[in-house]
Design a protein around this motif. Structure first.
Motif, mmCIF file in Angstrom:
data_model
loop_
_atom_site.group_PDB
_atom_site.id
_atom_site.type_symbol
_atom_site.label_atom_id
_atom_site.label_comp_id
_atom_site.label_asym_id
_atom_site.label_seq_id
_atom_site.Cartn_x
_atom_site.Cartn_y
_atom_site.Cartn_z
ATOM 1 N N GLU A 17 0.766 -0.950 -0.060
ATOM 2 C CA GLU A 17 -0.089 0.060 0.028
ATOM 3 C C GLU A 17 0.935 1.400 -0.179
ATOM 4 O O GLU A 17 1.816 1.359 0.660
ATOM 5 C CB GLU A 17 -1.002 -0.169 1.185
ATOM 6 C CG GLU A 17 -1.819 1.385 1.448
ATOM 7 C CD GLU A 17 -2.864 1.184 2.509
ATOM 8 O OE1 GLU A 17 -3.914 0.577 2.146
ATOM 9 O OE2 GLU A 17 -2.595 1.795 3.523
ATOM 10 N N THR A 18 0.622 2.228 -0.862
ATOM 11 C CA THR A 18 1.271 3.459 -1.162
ATOM 12 C C THR A 18 1.037 4.363 0.120
ATOM 13 O O THR A 18 -0.253 4.218 0.630
ATOM 14 C CB THR A 18 1.227 4.220 -2.457
ATOM 15 O OG1 THR A 18 1.743 5.241 -2.447
ATOM 16 C CG2 THR A 18 -0.273 4.204 -2.706
ATOM 17 N N ASN A 23 -3.498 10.487 1.481
ATOM 18 C CA ASN A 23 -4.232 11.588 0.868
ATOM 19 C C ASN A 23 -5.354 11.333 0.029
ATOM 20 O O ASN A 23 -6.283 12.294 -0.090
ATOM 21 C CB ASN A 23 -2.990 11.948 -0.190
ATOM 22 C CG ASN A 23 -1.714 12.498 0.504
ATOM 23 O OD1 ASN A 23 -1.037 11.503 0.739
ATOM 24 N ND2 ASN A 23 -1.626 13.874 0.599
ATOM 25 N N ASN A 24 -5.557 9.960 -0.499
ATOM 26 C CA ASN A 24 -6.668 9.842 -1.256
ATOM 27 C C ASN A 24 -7.119 8.199 -0.912
ATOM 28 O O ASN A 24 -6.463 7.369 -1.303
ATOM 29 C CB ASN A 24 -6.151 9.781 -2.622
ATOM 30 C CG ASN A 24 -7.304 9.638 -3.693
ATOM 31 O OD1 ASN A 24 -8.519 9.093 -3.338
ATOM 32 N ND2 ASN A 24 -7.425 10.519 -4.764
ATOM 33 N N PRO A 25 -8.277 8.282 -0.337
ATOM 34 C CA PRO A 25 -8.624 6.801 0.052
ATOM 35 C C PRO A 25 -8.900 5.690 -1.044
ATOM 36 O O PRO A 25 -8.900 4.490 -0.859
ATOM 37 C CB PRO A 25 -10.097 6.924 0.636
ATOM 38 C CG PRO A 25 -10.057 8.421 1.047
ATOM 39 C CD PRO A 25 -9.053 9.290 0.030
ATOM 40 N N LYS A 26 -8.957 6.204 -2.246
ATOM 41 C CA LYS A 26 -9.013 5.109 -3.416
ATOM 42 C C LYS A 26 -7.679 4.180 -3.552
ATOM 43 O O LYS A 26 -7.535 3.435 -4.107
ATOM 44 C CB LYS A 26 -9.224 5.938 -4.655
ATOM 45 C CG LYS A 26 -8.070 6.464 -5.594
ATOM 46 C CD LYS A 26 -8.613 7.095 -6.797
ATOM 47 C CE LYS A 26 -7.104 7.763 -7.588
ATOM 48 N NZ LYS A 26 -7.506 8.219 -8.793
ATOM 49 N N PHE A 27 -6.518 4.846 -2.903
ATOM 50 C CA PHE A 27 -5.208 4.080 -2.955
ATOM 51 C C PHE A 27 -4.953 2.989 -1.788
ATOM 52 O O PHE A 27 -4.208 2.390 -1.777
ATOM 53 C CB PHE A 27 -4.076 5.141 -2.890
ATOM 54 C CG PHE A 27 -4.073 5.885 -4.020
ATOM 55 C CD1 PHE A 27 -3.866 5.166 -5.420
ATOM 56 C CD2 PHE A 27 -4.081 7.217 -4.301
ATOM 57 C CE1 PHE A 27 -3.687 6.071 -6.676
ATOM 58 C CE2 PHE A 27 -3.975 8.133 -5.233
ATOM 59 C CZ PHE A 27 -3.637 7.289 -6.493
ATOM 60 N N GLY A 31 -0.632 -0.881 -4.118
ATOM 61 C CA GLY A 31 0.693 -0.569 -4.038
ATOM 62 C C GLY A 31 1.666 -1.732 -4.701
ATOM 63 O O GLY A 31 1.249 -2.705 -4.512
ATOM 64 N N ASN A 32 2.846 -1.206 -4.752
ATOM 65 C CA ASN A 32 3.619 -2.246 -5.131
ATOM 66 C C ASN A 32 3.958 -3.145 -3.811
ATOM 67 O O ASN A 32 4.050 -2.888 -2.767
ATOM 68 C CB ASN A 32 5.058 -1.897 -5.463
ATOM 69 C CG ASN A 32 5.121 -1.009 -6.754
ATOM 70 O OD1 ASN A 32 4.249 -1.523 -7.577
ATOM 71 N ND2 ASN A 32 5.755 -0.018 -6.894
ATOM 72 N N SER A 33 4.288 -4.586 -4.020
ATOM 73 C CA SER A 33 4.341 -5.494 -2.977
ATOM 74 C C SER A 33 5.509 -5.148 -2.119
ATOM 75 O O SER A 33 6.659 -4.770 -2.810
ATOM 76 C CB SER A 33 4.274 -6.778 -3.684
ATOM 77 O OG SER A 33 3.136 -7.223 -3.950
ATOM 78 N N THR A 34 5.459 -5.370 -0.868
ATOM 79 C CA THR A 34 6.687 -5.363 -0.154
ATOM 80 C C THR A 34 6.587 -6.560 0.838
ATOM 81 O O THR A 34 5.538 -7.255 1.064
ATOM 82 C CB THR A 34 6.614 -3.931 0.921
ATOM 83 O OG1 THR A 34 5.590 -4.228 1.553
ATOM 84 C CG2 THR A 34 6.289 -2.683 0.052
ATOM 85 N N TYR A 81 10.191 0.869 -0.184
ATOM 86 C CA TYR A 81 9.361 1.739 0.316
ATOM 87 C C TYR A 81 9.125 2.031 1.717
ATOM 88 O O TYR A 81 9.461 1.122 2.650
ATOM 89 C CB TYR A 81 7.940 1.024 -0.162
ATOM 90 C CG TYR A 81 7.761 0.974 -1.613
ATOM 91 C CD1 TYR A 81 7.594 2.199 -2.686
ATOM 92 C CD2 TYR A 81 7.892 -0.254 -2.290
ATOM 93 C CE1 TYR A 81 7.617 1.762 -4.043
ATOM 94 C CE2 TYR A 81 8.156 -0.308 -3.747
ATOM 95 C CZ TYR A 81 7.853 0.629 -4.442
ATOM 96 O OH TYR A 81 7.996 0.595 -5.774
ATOM 97 N N PHE A 82 8.647 2.993 2.222
ATOM 98 C CA PHE A 82 8.500 3.377 3.327
ATOM 99 C C PHE A 82 7.021 2.765 3.858
ATOM 100 O O PHE A 82 5.961 3.052 3.238
ATOM 101 C CB PHE A 82 8.270 4.937 3.705
ATOM 102 C CG PHE A 82 9.613 5.836 3.685
ATOM 103 C CD1 PHE A 82 10.226 6.098 4.714
ATOM 104 C CD2 PHE A 82 10.127 5.890 2.438
ATOM 105 C CE1 PHE A 82 11.460 6.673 4.703
ATOM 106 C CE2 PHE A 82 11.312 6.581 2.050
ATOM 107 C CZ PHE A 82 11.891 6.965 3.429
ATOM 108 N N THR A 83 7.111 2.013 5.087
ATOM 109 C CA THR A 83 5.852 1.390 5.575
ATOM 110 C C THR A 83 5.587 1.860 6.885
ATOM 111 O O THR A 83 4.329 1.271 7.266
ATOM 112 C CB THR A 83 5.988 -0.061 5.174
ATOM 113 O OG1 THR A 83 7.283 -0.485 6.337
ATOM 114 C CG2 THR A 83 6.153 -0.686 3.770
ATOM 115 N N GLY A 84 6.191 2.627 7.465
ATOM 116 C CA GLY A 84 5.921 3.275 8.976
ATOM 117 C C GLY A 84 5.388 4.646 8.536
ATOM 118 O O GLY A 84 5.704 5.341 7.840
#
Length: 114
Positions: A17-18, A23-27, A31-34, A81-84
């Motif tokens: 998940e990005t 910023n936008n609930p549609k996202f 997101g790219n897998s981590t 990616y940042f996940t925190g």
């Protein structure tokens, strides 16, 4: 919850998940897998299966396979990616051991339950 997690699984078998989801609930759930986010999804699905007895085996096995395929020879995972979340929409954190600890935890729980 299990159905939503399953619906968010990426084609590669992982989850991601990005940070733009703040910023936008549609996202949300996109997101790219981590490695860490895949592990979190697996831990959730395994917990649901343990309680209900209804393991979504195909979904779980695809997630486990993602972790195994992306694991490096030395047993670690890379995660760009940042996940925190520090403060949503302002700054995000990178916990460097999340990408190691949570996949190992998920794989251990998978092995113990399946």
């Amino acid at each position: 919850g299990a159905n939503w997690l399953s619906s968010c699984q990426n084609v590669d078998g992982g989850w991601g998940e990005t940070c733009f989801s703040y910023n936008n609930p549609k996202f949300k759930g996109q997101g790219n897998s981590t490695a860490s986010q895949t592990a979190w999804a697996l831990i959730g699905l395994l917990a649901i299966g343990k309680v209900t007895g209804n393991y979504q085996r195909e979904v779980i096995e695809k997630g486990v396979n993602y972790l195994l395929v992306t694991q490096k020879e030395n047993g670690t995972w890379d995660e760009d990616y940042f996940t925190g979340t520090g403060f949503p929409c302002h700054f995000y954190l990178k916990y460097h051991f999340y990408q190691q600890y949570f996949p190992l935890l998920a794989l251990g729980r998978y092995r113990a339950l399946i």
